[in-house]
Design an enzyme around this catalytic site. Structure first.
Site, mmCIF file in Angstrom:
data_model
loop_
_atom_site.group_PDB
_atom_site.id
_atom_site.type_symbol
_atom_site.label_atom_id
_atom_site.label_comp_id
_atom_site.label_asym_id
_atom_site.label_seq_id
_atom_site.Cartn_x
_atom_site.Cartn_y
_atom_site.Cartn_z
ATOM 1 N N LYS A 21 0.748 -1.213 -0.047
ATOM 2 C CA LYS A 21 -0.066 0.096 -0.106
ATOM 3 C C LYS A 21 0.844 1.329 0.046
ATOM 4 O O LYS A 21 2.160 1.171 0.408
ATOM 5 C CB LYS A 21 -1.101 -0.122 1.256
ATOM 6 C CG LYS A 21 -1.759 -1.091 1.083
ATOM 7 C CD LYS A 21 -2.762 -0.900 2.329
ATOM 8 C CE LYS A 21 -3.847 -2.256 2.250
ATOM 9 N NZ LYS A 21 -4.978 -1.945 3.483
ATOM 10 N N TYR A 34 -12.923 -2.305 -3.862
ATOM 11 C CA TYR A 34 -13.166 -2.494 -2.563
ATOM 12 C C TYR A 34 -14.711 -2.186 -2.149
ATOM 13 O O TYR A 34 -15.358 -1.775 -1.167
ATOM 14 C CB TYR A 34 -12.465 -1.298 -1.538
ATOM 15 C CG TYR A 34 -11.022 -1.486 -1.290
ATOM 16 C CD1 TYR A 34 -10.575 -2.421 -0.355
ATOM 17 C CD2 TYR A 34 -10.169 -1.023 -1.976
ATOM 18 C CE1 TYR A 34 -9.233 -2.709 -0.054
ATOM 19 C CE2 TYR A 34 -8.634 -1.007 -1.788
ATOM 20 C CZ TYR A 34 -8.258 -2.251 -0.784
ATOM 21 O OH TYR A 34 -6.806 -2.397 -0.570
ATOM 22 N N ASN A 42 -2.019 0.378 6.809
ATOM 23 C CA ASN A 42 -1.268 -0.803 7.490
ATOM 24 C C ASN A 42 -0.377 -1.578 6.428
ATOM 25 O O ASN A 42 -0.306 -2.817 6.681
ATOM 26 C CB ASN A 42 -2.452 -1.650 8.109
ATOM 27 C CG ASN A 42 -3.430 -2.076 7.031
ATOM 28 O OD1 ASN A 42 -3.196 -1.905 5.889
ATOM 29 N ND2 ASN A 42 -4.487 -2.354 7.289
ATOM 30 N N HIS A 89 -2.339 -5.412 1.684
ATOM 31 C CA HIS A 89 -3.483 -6.147 1.709
ATOM 32 C C HIS A 89 -3.331 -7.585 1.542
ATOM 33 O O HIS A 89 -2.348 -7.796 0.713
ATOM 34 C CB HIS A 89 -4.448 -5.531 0.422
ATOM 35 C CG HIS A 89 -5.588 -6.298 -0.168
ATOM 36 N ND1 HIS A 89 -6.567 -6.227 0.392
ATOM 37 C CD2 HIS A 89 -5.658 -7.351 -0.815
ATOM 38 C CE1 HIS A 89 -7.829 -7.207 0.212
ATOM 39 N NE2 HIS A 89 -7.055 -7.696 -0.845
ATOM 40 N N GLU A 94 -9.968 -11.351 -6.549
ATOM 41 C CA GLU A 94 -8.945 -10.190 -6.648
ATOM 42 C C GLU A 94 -7.856 -10.528 -7.626
ATOM 43 O O GLU A 94 -7.322 -9.436 -8.202
ATOM 44 C CB GLU A 94 -8.438 -9.920 -5.242
ATOM 45 C CG GLU A 94 -9.284 -9.671 -4.309
ATOM 46 C CD GLU A 94 -9.201 -9.522 -2.754
ATOM 47 O OE1 GLU A 94 -7.849 -9.883 -2.453
ATOM 48 O OE2 GLU A 94 -9.728 -9.108 -1.883
#
Length: 142
Positions: free
Chosen positions: A12, A54, A117, A120, A131
């Site tokens: 990310k 998402y 964070n 993913h 995905e």
């Protein structure tokens, strides 16, 4: 013997903004865990793409912040393979909140907050397939 699987991961923006060396550290940690990063694609996500990816979270109050975060810097999209790859990669990532993550997990090492964070991971084999198809449509899961 464990069955070889494939899963999907994203490095990310809170990591990619630090540069390619930091991204390469995450990839090296994944490879050192016994999993294999088969392919990495570095690019920006556009807003529509992030919203679609998402979509399951679109009713959550933090959805807009998530989308803003995911489009602000490039990401590294990963196809990851190995024995029980979905669960093993999730375990390597650790809990969503880096402050709850065990030492040595990717989120403990690279994450900065619950919202930023570092990585993913797909949460199930079905999610991994969806995905992977979303970002790697040419990859055929056998």
């Amino acid at each position: 013997m464990s069955k070889k699987e494939f899963t999907f991961g994203i490095i990310k923006p809170d990591v990619t903004v630090k540069g390619l060396d930091e991204v390469n550290k995450v990839v090296a940690d994944i490879n050192a865990s016994g999993l294999e990063v088969v392919s990495v694609v570095h690019r920006f996500l556009d807003r529509g793409e992030a919203e679609s990816f998402y979509a399951e979270h679109n009713a959550k109050p933090w959805f807009g912040d998530l989308i803003d975060y995911m489009v602000r810097e490039p990401v590294a999209l990963m196809l990851i393979g190995g024995a029980n790859a979905v669960q093993n990669y999730r375990d390597l990532c650790g809990p969503t909140d880096p402050s709850d993550a065990a030492e040595g997990t990717l989120r403990a090492k690279y994450g900065t907050s619950r919202d930023e964070n570092a990585v993913h991971s797909s949460d199930s084999v079905a999610s991994a397939q969806r995905e992977l198809h979303f970002f790697f449509p040419e990859f055929q899961i056998k």
